[in-house]
Design an enzyme around this catalytic site. Structure first.
Site, mmCIF file in Angstrom:
data_model
loop_
_atom_site.group_PDB
_atom_site.id
_atom_site.type_symbol
_atom_site.label_atom_id
_atom_site.label_comp_id
_atom_site.label_asym_id
_atom_site.label_seq_id
_atom_site.Cartn_x
_atom_site.Cartn_y
_atom_site.Cartn_z
ATOM 1 N N GLN A 1 35.828 11.515 33.093
ATOM 2 C CA GLN A 1 34.612 11.077 33.762
ATOM 3 C C GLN A 1 33.996 12.213 34.574
ATOM 4 O O GLN A 1 32.769 12.348 34.648
ATOM 5 C CB GLN A 1 34.916 9.885 34.672
ATOM 6 N N GLU A 2 34.836 13.043 35.169
ATOM 7 C CA GLU A 2 34.334 14.122 36.019
ATOM 8 C C GLU A 2 33.783 15.299 35.223
ATOM 9 O O GLU A 2 32.740 15.846 35.560
ATOM 10 C CB GLU A 2 35.465 14.614 36.942
ATOM 11 N N SER A 3 34.481 15.719 34.187
ATOM 12 C CA SER A 3 34.116 16.988 33.538
ATOM 13 C C SER A 3 34.161 16.964 32.022
ATOM 14 O O SER A 3 33.920 18.003 31.401
ATOM 15 C CB SER A 3 35.070 18.088 34.025
ATOM 16 N N TYR B 158 30.866 4.769 37.765
ATOM 17 C CA TYR B 158 31.940 5.758 37.753
ATOM 18 C C TYR B 158 33.299 5.070 37.621
ATOM 19 O O TYR B 158 34.099 5.394 36.735
ATOM 20 C CB TYR B 158 31.861 6.574 39.043
#
Length: 502
Positions: free
Chosen positions: A335-337, A462
């Protein structure tokens, strides 16, 4: 119409995605599942006599084990060495806890086999996403409905989208062997001679989806939650209209047994509704997929097979050190990168877990570009945030709230917790906090909060994406473990074993 593409990108997603949804250890079933060899009538008499001597509830308590027939499916039961998953797993686990016994999950290959396991008294009940079925009420009792869904037509994306059953006259329509939809569809066809369909029953849902993909099956009937998951994970499966009345799912008990166990189940579900426990469990296993973007879910499954592999050992180590499911950590990283170790955000967050420099300093992270160090620091930070969540919160809500803080900051999370309490919600439940987070972008609300404005909607998406990715990883890993290296089938966690309550 141009032929369908047959490259790796076209079959990889269905193989590890839809396959992870519905495939199960067929070899294990063949080796372990043997039908009763006595005539059904004699078996029924024996079963009824046994319950006259000793009521079913007493038998369960004397045995110390609640025997449950179930199917391996997402949202039902997924055996997992870290923690089994599924709505039926959670519900039956809580029911067994109420009875003061353990649970033994008996995995069966088909819906029909689940019913027969109940009829032959090999299990005490079947919890397998079974629809209340009038055609079976002479042999079985149904517990209280715990979820209402609908029947939907699904079809290949290159097929015309129908408006209903009368719009697919002459087509083939597939459905799982032994499902209540078969009897419903037979009644519909008998009552309306203008509907002519070639009804095909398949052993499992994977075969149906594969038939749709390859053009062997025109249409299929699927319950709405299964149709949604199939569409999210394969761009070759489209969802058509609702057909027929709503469908209620319930546990199944033998009509030859007394009602002692069923009566307790009725009280259990009544209490679960009154204290919102049932609503929370349904939300836990369904809500994240309703929000998940189709293209994102399909890209995740592709990237899982191509980009994640170098980092999985580190996620495992980090998960063990900080007592977090490593697949959840991997889902945060995606999800972040998108598992890119050199990613840099416009807000100055660095690396695979997207850690900002002030937080990196607090965590002792000196080289954010190092993926191993970045993953370990991200796991450490989540563990720290989890300790800041109200101690009354239990898992998995405690971790979900920590993930929200990872995204929006602990200050804004505390504002959301306070707002939840003000509005009569439960600040220890992610589902309640999720409803209030978007209000932190409303001037009438955030001006009264200590930490002010926040992108609450983004935080909700998120966390929900991470929850969905986490479940997808579990299903994919389950499928690969079951079929790895073509080893002889082994008993799975929860299969023919006593297990504690979840």
């Amino acid at each position: 119409m141009p032929p369908r593409q047959r490259g790796i990108g076209r079959w990889l997603i269905p193989l590890i995605g839809v396959g992870a949804l519905f495939a199960a250890p067929l070899g294990w079933w063949i080796q372990t599942w043997t039908p009763a060899d006595r005539p059904a009538r004699l078996a029924a008499i024996d079963v009824a006599e046994s319950f006259k001597r000793n009521p079913q509830l007493e038998q369960v308590r004397d045995r110390g084990v609640l025997r449950v027939a179930t199917l391996i499916e997402p949202t039902l039961y997924i055996p997992d060495s870290y923690r089994p998953q599924g709505l039926e797993y959670d519900l039956t686990g809580r029911f067994a806890e109420r009875l003061g016994v353990d649970v033994e999950y008996v995995v069966v290959p088909t819906i029909e086999a689940a019913y027969e396991a109940v009829a032959d008294n090999r299990v005490d009940l079947a919890a397998a996403g079974l629809a209340i079925d009038p055609a079976r009420m002479q042999r079985f009792r149904f517990g209280p409905p715990y979820l209402t869904v609908s029947r939907k037509l699904i079809h290949a994306t290159d097929q015309p989208s129908p408006t209903g059953l009368d719009d697919i006259d002459g087509a083939s329509i597939a459905l799982p062997t032994g499902s209540a939809s078969r009897f419903w569809l037979e009644r519909v066809i008998a009552q309306d001679n203008t509907i002519r369909l070639d009804v095909v029953e398949e052993q499992d849902k994977l075969a149906i989806l594969e038939g749709i993909r390859h053009g062997d099956i025109d249409y299929a009937l699927a319950l709405s939650h299964i149709a949604l998951l199939a569409h999210k994970l394969s761009d070759e499966v489209a969802i058509g209209p609702i057909v027929g009345p709503p469908v209620a799912l319930a546990w199944v008990f033998s009509r030859h047994a007394d009602e002692s166990l069923l009566r307790v189940a009725r009280r259990f579900f009544a209490e679960a509704r009154s204290d919102r426990q049932l609503k929370m469990l349904v939300d836990r296993h369904y809500a994240q997929f309703e929000r998940l973007d189709e293209s994102l879910s399909r890209r995740f499954l592709q990237d899982l097979d191509t980009h994640a592999r170098p980092y999985l050992p580190t996620f495992r180590r980090a998960g063990k050190r900080y007592e977090i499911d490593w697949r959840l950590l991997a889902s945060v990283g995606y999800q972040e990168s998108k598992w890119q170790p050199d990613a840099v955000s416009h807000q100055g967050a660095y690396g695979l877990m997207q850690i900002v420099l002030p937080t990196a300093r607090d965590l002792g992270l000196t080289n954010p570009a190092n993926p191993t160090a970045n993953i370990m620091a991200g796991a450490k930070y989540i563990a720290q945030l989890r300790d800041l969540v109200p101690e009354q919160a239990t898992e998995p809500d405690r971790t979900y709230l920590a993930l929200a803080a990872y995204n929006v900051g602990i200050g804004h999370l505390r504002d959301a917790l306070e707002l939840t309490s003000r509005q009569g919600g439960d600040p220890t439940q992610w589902a309640d906090v999720r409803e209030r987070l978007p209000q932190l972008s409303d001037p009438a609300i955030y001006r009264e909060m200590r930490y002010g404005y926040a992108h609450g909607n983004e935080t909700v998406n998120y966390v929900e994406n991470i929850r969905a990715f986490h479940d997808l990883m579990i299903w994919v890993a389950t499928r690969k473990d079951l079929l790895a290296d073509r080893q002889p089938p082994q008993p799975l966690p929860g299969m023919a074993m006593k297990t504690g309550s979840p």
